[in-house]
Design an enzyme around this catalytic site. Structure first.
Site, PDB file in Angstrom:
ATOM      1  N   TYR A  51      44.189  43.751  25.906  1.00  0.00           N
ATOM      2  CA  TYR A  51      45.382  44.120  26.684  1.00  0.00           C
ATOM      3  C   TYR A  51      45.662  45.594  26.462  1.00  0.00           C
ATOM      4  O   TYR A  51      45.629  46.067  25.328  1.00  0.00           O
ATOM      5  CB  TYR A  51      46.605  43.299  26.243  1.00  0.00           C
ATOM      6  N   ASP A 196      41.938  56.195  53.168  1.00  0.00           N
ATOM      7  CA  ASP A 196      41.359  55.027  52.513  1.00  0.00           C
ATOM      8  C   ASP A 196      39.846  55.118  52.724  1.00  0.00           C
ATOM      9  O   ASP A 196      39.333  54.777  53.783  1.00  0.00           O
ATOM     10  CB  ASP A 196      41.942  53.753  53.149  1.00  0.00           C
ATOM     11  N   LYS A 225      31.778  49.078  47.126  1.00  0.00           N
ATOM     12  CA  LYS A 225      31.046  49.049  48.404  1.00  0.00           C
ATOM     13  C   LYS A 225      29.871  50.030  48.310  1.00  0.00           C
ATOM     14  O   LYS A 225      28.975  49.800  47.511  1.00  0.00           O
ATOM     15  CB  LYS A 225      32.016  49.354  49.541  1.00  0.00           C
ATOM     16  N   ARG A 231      33.797  45.249  41.409  1.00  0.00           N
ATOM     17  CA  ARG A 231      34.909  45.056  42.337  1.00  0.00           C
ATOM     18  C   ARG A 231      36.158  45.648  41.694  1.00  0.00           C
ATOM     19  O   ARG A 231      36.553  45.254  40.602  1.00  0.00           O
ATOM     20  CB  ARG A 231      35.149  43.570  42.591  1.00  0.00           C
TER      21      ARG A 231
HETATM   22  N1  DSN Z   1      37.343  43.142  52.853  1.00  0.00           N
HETATM   23  C1  DSN Z   1      36.799  44.479  52.876  1.00  0.00           C
HETATM   24  C2  DSN Z   1      35.655  44.607  53.797  1.00  0.00           C
HETATM   25  O1  DSN Z   1      34.862  43.687  53.842  1.00  0.00           O
HETATM   26  O2  DSN Z   1      35.519  45.618  54.455  1.00  0.00           O
HETATM   27  C3  DSN Z   1      37.843  45.482  53.158  1.00  0.00           C
HETATM   28  O3  DSN Z   1      38.787  45.370  52.185  1.00  0.00           O
END
Ligand code: DSN
Length: 416
Positions: A51, A196, A225, A231
């Site tokens: 924590y 974003d 991504k 994540r």
């Molecule tokens: N859910 C994501 C995506 O697949 O683009 C965006 O947050």
């Protein structure tokens, strides 16, 4: 992993099958990727036990000496990667990161100008179903039929609605953004600029797309991504917003940060700082460009007219008479993982929209290049020309399995 299979054979079995699935399918969901073993190791590390509410050097729990070093390393590496003045690596993911920025910089009822969901924007950019839309007033802009964003129309909306934040960014838009143009619109009305960059964070880190960080006030992202980390989320901001943003993340919205994820973020940022990451980012874009051209040549209708990033959105219904839901399922059965997606002003329902969204980050991580993209386009075409034909799907499935075997991932990893 001998422990898990002994103590919880059911979960070990599910994980074994998920590992096999990932090894044997073509992962084309543009928001997914394949993290390194080092990132996986950090995620599964002892940092999960700790924590650490607060920030490095100012915690509400003892025992954070090493955790402070981990979180500080993540912050410093992110600053180096993007040239940011201030970084907060605690947001649990992209939606919490965006919520924290709104909470930090807006009062209830304030206006945000963001992109319409069916034109590529994200749920957290003002979709009426979100809690954020109940708190703040979102005005949404759209793309033009040629796929571009008309800055004069953006300016007209900004002047009419006086948003406090002008928000760029997307989750299914495939073109580049004119950051200077967005900033000039925001400057005209004294608004804060927010981007974003969740989808393209890796392409920016890899220096293949323009970096908005020096121009914009606040930039949010996920880390999983194109950036190919765990994540999670992150906020980059000008120093003047640092205090408000940190307070909004903790204690405003979150409690204890997930330090195992933060350790994995640090590892991923280090990987992205390596020169080879620029080659990776470039190949992602080359692959997407070839895949897009091949699909167009086969008669697919490409939303937004082209791709200038890692992602392609095609209108499956207009191209092949197959709705997104059926297309997703048929491709799944053939070993090709995609996701159905709305296209601009889609008249079909969100759970069975017209579009299919694909992208090249995961295939590029496997080492696939232009030649493999030609196969992928051909395979998608064959399946969607005859989505009920089990023989076609089975044949493609076998070809996909053989291709994946040539580009192995996670060799030697086992949960039994
Ligand atoms: N859910 C994501 C995506 O697949 O683009 C965006 O947050």
């Amino acid at each position: 992993m001998p422990y898990l299979s002994k103590t919880d054979p059911a979960i070990a079995d599910y994980l074994t099958k998920e590992l096999k699935r990932q090894q044997e399918v073509l992962e084309l969901i543009p928001s997914e990727n394949i993290v390194s073993r080092a990132v996986l190791e950090a995620l599964g590390s002892v940092a999960t036990n700790k924590y650490s509410e607060g920030y490095p050097g100012r915690r509400y729990y003892g025992g954070n000496l090493e955790i402070d070093k981990i979180e500080s390393a993540a912050i410093e590496r992110a600053k180096q990667l993007y040239g940011a003045e201030h970084v907060n690596v605690q947001p649990l993911s992209g939606a919490p990161a965006n919520m924290a920025v709104y909470a930090a910089l807006l009062e209830p009822g304030d206006t945000v100008l963001g992109m319409d969901l069916s034109h590529g924007g994200h749920l957290t950019h003002g979709h009426p179903m979100t809690v954020m839309a109940k708190i703040y007033n979102f005005v949404r802009y759209k793309t033009e039929p040629d796929g571009t964003i008309d800055l004069d129309k953006l300016r007209a909306l900004a002047v009419a609605h006086k948003p406090k934040i002008v928000l760029a960014g997307f989750s299914s838009y495939t073109r580049t953004i004119d950051y200077a143009g967005f900033k000039s619109v925001a400057d005209e009305i004294g608004a804060i600029t927010m981007m974003d960059m969740a989808h393209i964070a890796g392409l920016i880190a890899g220096k293949q797309l323009e970096n908005p960080v020096s121009l914009f006030d606040v930039v949010t992202t996920t880390t999983h991504k194109t950036l190919r980390g765990p994540r999670g989320g992150m906020i980059l901001a000008r120093e003047q917003y640092a205090k408000a943003i940190d307070k909004a993340v903790f204690p405003g919205l979150q409690g204890g940060p997930h330090e195992n994820v933060i350790a994995a973020k640090a590892v991923a940022f280090q990987e992205a700082l390596h020169p080879s990451f620029a080659e990776y980012a470039l190949q992602i874009m080359k692959n997407a460009s070839v895949l897009c051209d091949e699909l167009r040549n086969k008669g697919f209708t490409i939303a937004f007219g082209a791709t200038e990033n890692h992602m392609i959105l095609f209108d499956a219904f207009a191209s092949k008479g197959v709705g997104g839901k059926k297309a997703e399922r048929a491709l799944d059965e053939a070993g090709i993982t995609v996701n159905k997606n709305v296209i601009p002003d889609d008249t079909r329902p969100p759970l069975d929209p017209s579009g299919v969204r694909i992208g090249t980050p995961a295939l590029t991580t496997r080492g696939m290049k232009e030649a493999e993209m030609r196969f992928v386009a051909d395979a998608i075409d064959r399946v969607l020309n005859d989505p009920d034909n089990d023989t076609v799907k089975q044949t493609v499935r076998e070809e996909v399995r053989a291709l994946c075997a040539r580009f192995p991932i996670y060799s030697g990893l086992s949960y039994v």
